[in-house]
Design a protein around this motif. Sequence first.
Motif, PDB file in Angstrom:
ATOM      1  N   PHE A  19      -3.916   9.762  55.437  1.00 29.53           N
ATOM      2  CA  PHE A  19      -3.119   8.989  54.500  1.00 29.53           C
ATOM      3  C   PHE A  19      -2.374   7.921  55.275  1.00 29.53           C
ATOM      4  N   LYS A  20      -1.931   6.901  54.561  1.00 28.49           N
ATOM      5  CA  LYS A  20      -1.268   5.772  55.190  1.00 28.49           C
ATOM      6  C   LYS A  20       0.229   5.811  54.917  1.00 28.49           C
ATOM      7  N   VAL A  21       1.003   5.493  55.945  1.00 32.11           N
ATOM      8  CA  VAL A  21       2.453   5.334  55.834  1.00 32.11           C
ATOM      9  C   VAL A  21       2.842   4.122  56.671  1.00 32.11           C
ATOM     10  N   THR A  22       4.029   3.610  56.418  1.00 33.29           N
ATOM     11  CA  THR A  22       4.512   2.504  57.239  1.00 33.29           C
ATOM     12  C   THR A  22       4.884   3.030  58.617  1.00 33.29           C
ATOM     13  N   GLN A  23       4.918   2.145  59.594  1.00 36.65           N
ATOM     14  CA  GLN A  23       5.285   2.550  60.952  1.00 36.65           C
ATOM     15  C   GLN A  23       6.707   3.099  60.989  1.00 36.65           C
ATOM     16  N   SER A  24       7.607   2.475  60.226  1.00 38.18           N
ATOM     17  CA  SER A  24       8.998   2.954  60.241  1.00 38.18           C
ATOM     18  C   SER A  24       9.103   4.369  59.654  1.00 38.18           C
ATOM     19  N   PHE A  25       8.307   4.653  58.612  1.00 41.72           N
ATOM     20  CA  PHE A  25       8.322   6.003  58.049  1.00 41.72           C
ATOM     21  C   PHE A  25       7.719   6.997  59.034  1.00 41.72           C
ATOM     22  N   LEU A  26       6.652   6.600  59.712  1.00 40.50           N
ATOM     23  CA  LEU A  26       6.048   7.474  60.720  1.00 40.50           C
ATOM     24  C   LEU A  26       7.044   7.759  61.847  1.00 40.50           C
ATOM     25  N   ASP A  27       7.814   6.755  62.226  1.00 39.55           N
ATOM     26  CA  ASP A  27       8.844   6.968  63.250  1.00 39.55           C
ATOM     27  C   ASP A  27       9.871   7.996  62.775  1.00 39.55           C
ATOM     28  N   GLU A  28      10.261   7.936  61.493  1.00 37.46           N
ATOM     29  CA  GLU A  28      11.193   8.915  60.927  1.00 37.46           C
ATOM     30  C   GLU A  28      10.589  10.316  60.938  1.00 37.46           C
TER      31      GLU A  28
END
Length: 94
Positions: A19-28
């Motif tokens: 699935f895809k997430v934004t980089q900032s969400f992945l960092d969280e």
Amino acid sequence: MSEATTGPNGDDEIVTVNFKVTQSFLDEIDSTWQGRGFNSRSEFIRYTLRDATEFPTFDRDELIALLQAEEDIREGRTMSADEAREQFGTDSNE
């Protein structure tokens, strides 16, 4: 696809889900799983999805209320059972 199994009868095949997430969400996500002691991002995501599936009625508002209660306890904003009964007019025998 992995041949590993996880079901109680050993019959659930493990599959990969993308699935895809934004980089900032992945960092969280990464800072959360590492900070909470999980061994990997996948372990954390599986745990989180399993928890959401097993307890679907537990929502964000309930989490916020729990966090507020925890903060109240830490800050000493609590009352005894007797104080609560007096304030809210309840009888301890009810």
